[in-house]
Design a protein around this motif. Sequence first.
Motif, PDB file in Angstrom:
ATOM      1  N   TRP A  80       0.814  -1.199   0.000  1.00 46.82           N
ATOM      2  CA  TRP A  80       0.000   0.000   0.000  1.00 46.82           C
ATOM      3  C   TRP A  80       0.854   1.258   0.000  1.00 46.82           C
ATOM      4  O   TRP A  80       0.446   2.297  -0.539  1.00 46.82           O
ATOM      5  CB  TRP A  80      -0.950  -0.007   1.195  1.00 46.82           C
ATOM      6  CG  TRP A  80      -2.106  -0.934   0.980  1.00 46.82           C
ATOM      7  CD1 TRP A  80      -2.350  -2.106   1.639  1.00 46.82           C
ATOM      8  CD2 TRP A  80      -3.145  -0.777   0.021  1.00 46.82           C
ATOM      9  NE1 TRP A  80      -3.500  -2.696   1.159  1.00 46.82           N
ATOM     10  CE2 TRP A  80      -4.007  -1.893   0.166  1.00 46.82           C
ATOM     11  CE3 TRP A  80      -3.447   0.179  -0.927  1.00 46.82           C
ATOM     12  CZ2 TRP A  80      -5.132  -2.053  -0.625  1.00 46.82           C
ATOM     13  CZ3 TRP A  80      -4.575   0.015  -1.715  1.00 46.82           C
ATOM     14  CH2 TRP A  80      -5.404  -1.091  -1.555  1.00 46.82           C
ATOM     15  N   ARG A 162      -7.792   2.861  -6.719  1.00 41.12           N
ATOM     16  CA  ARG A 162      -8.233   2.089  -5.557  1.00 41.12           C
ATOM     17  C   ARG A 162      -9.579   1.418  -5.757  1.00 41.12           C
ATOM     18  O   ARG A 162      -9.938   0.537  -4.989  1.00 41.12           O
ATOM     19  CB  ARG A 162      -8.257   2.988  -4.326  1.00 41.12           C
ATOM     20  CG  ARG A 162      -6.882   3.540  -4.017  1.00 41.12           C
ATOM     21  CD  ARG A 162      -6.784   4.228  -2.683  1.00 41.12           C
ATOM     22  NE  ARG A 162      -5.473   4.858  -2.537  1.00 41.12           N
ATOM     23  CZ  ARG A 162      -5.050   5.489  -1.456  1.00 41.12           C
ATOM     24  NH1 ARG A 162      -5.849   5.591  -0.403  1.00 41.12           N
ATOM     25  NH2 ARG A 162      -3.852   6.028  -1.409  1.00 41.12           N
ATOM     26  N   TRP A 164     -10.065  -0.411  -8.258  1.00 40.56           N
ATOM     27  CA  TRP A 164      -9.731  -1.695  -8.862  1.00 40.56           C
ATOM     28  C   TRP A 164      -9.569  -2.791  -7.819  1.00 40.56           C
ATOM     29  O   TRP A 164      -9.728  -3.967  -8.116  1.00 40.56           O
ATOM     30  CB  TRP A 164      -8.437  -1.574  -9.678  1.00 40.56           C
ATOM     31  CG  TRP A 164      -8.596  -0.751 -10.913  1.00 40.56           C
ATOM     32  CD1 TRP A 164      -9.758  -0.350 -11.498  1.00 40.56           C
ATOM     33  CD2 TRP A 164      -7.546  -0.224 -11.733  1.00 40.56           C
ATOM     34  NE1 TRP A 164      -9.509   0.395 -12.612  1.00 40.56           N
ATOM     35  CE2 TRP A 164      -8.157   0.488 -12.801  1.00 40.56           C
ATOM     36  CE3 TRP A 164      -6.165  -0.298 -11.685  1.00 40.56           C
ATOM     37  CZ2 TRP A 164      -7.424   1.130 -13.785  1.00 40.56           C
ATOM     38  CZ3 TRP A 164      -5.424   0.347 -12.674  1.00 40.56           C
ATOM     39  CH2 TRP A 164      -6.048   1.050 -13.706  1.00 40.56           C
ATOM     40  N   TYR A 165      -9.235  -2.415  -6.586  1.00 42.61           N
ATOM     41  CA  TYR A 165      -9.016  -3.403  -5.535  1.00 42.61           C
ATOM     42  C   TYR A 165     -10.344  -3.791  -4.910  1.00 42.61           C
ATOM     43  O   TYR A 165     -11.332  -3.053  -4.960  1.00 42.61           O
ATOM     44  CB  TYR A 165      -8.076  -2.839  -4.457  1.00 42.61           C
ATOM     45  CG  TYR A 165      -6.659  -2.667  -4.920  1.00 42.61           C
ATOM     46  CD1 TYR A 165      -5.739  -3.700  -4.816  1.00 42.61           C
ATOM     47  CD2 TYR A 165      -6.236  -1.459  -5.481  1.00 42.61           C
ATOM     48  CE1 TYR A 165      -4.436  -3.540  -5.247  1.00 42.61           C
ATOM     49  CE2 TYR A 165      -4.928  -1.289  -5.915  1.00 42.61           C
ATOM     50  CZ  TYR A 165      -4.037  -2.335  -5.797  1.00 42.61           C
ATOM     51  OH  TYR A 165      -2.745  -2.176  -6.218  1.00 42.61           O
ATOM     52  N   LYS A 166     -10.336  -4.947  -4.284  1.00 46.37           N
ATOM     53  CA  LYS A 166     -11.510  -5.413  -3.560  1.00 46.37           C
ATOM     54  C   LYS A 166     -11.811  -4.465  -2.411  1.00 46.37           C
ATOM     55  O   LYS A 166     -10.921  -4.123  -1.644  1.00 46.37           O
ATOM     56  CB  LYS A 166     -11.261  -6.826  -3.027  1.00 46.37           C
ATOM     57  CG  LYS A 166     -12.441  -7.396  -2.262  1.00 46.37           C
ATOM     58  CD  LYS A 166     -12.117  -8.789  -1.746  1.00 46.37           C
ATOM     59  CE  LYS A 166     -13.285  -9.328  -0.929  1.00 46.37           C
ATOM     60  NZ  LYS A 166     -13.000 -10.691  -0.404  1.00 46.37           N
ATOM     61  N   THR A 171      -9.453   0.577   1.876  1.00 41.20           N
ATOM     62  CA  THR A 171      -9.672   1.267   0.604  1.00 41.20           C
ATOM     63  C   THR A 171     -10.789   2.294   0.710  1.00 41.20           C
ATOM     64  O   THR A 171     -10.678   3.405   0.186  1.00 41.20           O
ATOM     65  CB  THR A 171      -9.994   0.253  -0.503  1.00 41.20           C
ATOM     66  OG1 THR A 171     -11.105  -0.561  -0.089  1.00 41.20           O
ATOM     67  CG2 THR A 171      -8.796  -0.642  -0.779  1.00 41.20           C
TER      68      THR A 171
END
Length: 302
Positions: A80, A162, A164-166, A171
């Motif tokens: 991160w 962000r 795009w991330y789960k 997030t």
Amino acid sequence: MKCPGRYCGVYKDVCSACPRGYRVNTTTELCQLCMSNPLMYEWLYLGFMVLVVLYFHMESLIRFLDNAAEDCDVKSTTKWICVTVLETAAAAILTLLLSDPHGTLQLYGCGVTSFLDWYSVFQNPTEKFVKTIYCESEVVYPLFSIVFKFLGLCLILMMLVRTWYKPTVFTTSSVYAALYFIPAVALLHGMLCGVLYYSFPYLCVTGSLILSAILMSENLADFQDIKRERKEGGVHLPDPDALGSPWLRHPLHSNLPQVVVLVPPPDAPPHRLLPGYPPLQYPHRAEYERRYSGGHVVRGHA
């Protein structure tokens, strides 16, 4: 033609505010196109504003990773940190590419000659104390507007990357935090840009010194272990979860603020040595606290 006021110039045979990217030539009173390259000090100011945004990103990262559902190990923290640094760096590069001259990493600017250049809105002259002639413009082009452009790109890239991330606690919470501190930085820059421009080297030196002291006082035992191993005949690589994690989780507390400090104010060269004082002082202080705390170091006790 003689124009009144400090920042009124002749443009198209009329005394008025100079267009964006122009500045009054004090000799001819004409609005002249700015084609000069920024000074090193001006580049450092822009770098300081980038580091301010990166600092708040890191603070939100550290705060919300502790509450995230995922394990906050060194690998996850490093991931991160890299994402945050890449987002900020990409926003800074795009800002330069979208600025004049477009498509390059160079800048054309008008320069800064005085503190009043940042606040031309307060320098509008009055004709016979009755009629106000509005001549406000971005005299310090592009140092004022380019920061707002950078902050806008930071928001756009952060939301694109962000998402795009789960979705996790981190997030979502970090995005919400950025929606607060980025407008706050924009407001601070809009109101105190001139003050920040002339004081940021001192803020960097003082902030780096204080934050380094805070970080090291919270990890006195780790520094004492390094000192003890050095006396025993060699320093071994410490456990990443014991020493690496605090430094990875708080990189700006002792490292990044000193990037701008590399070029301190010319009238204060001794300040260059201040950020290096805590690393030299705290290992000895750890030994002092060990003696007077019952044989162990009190963690987090300043």
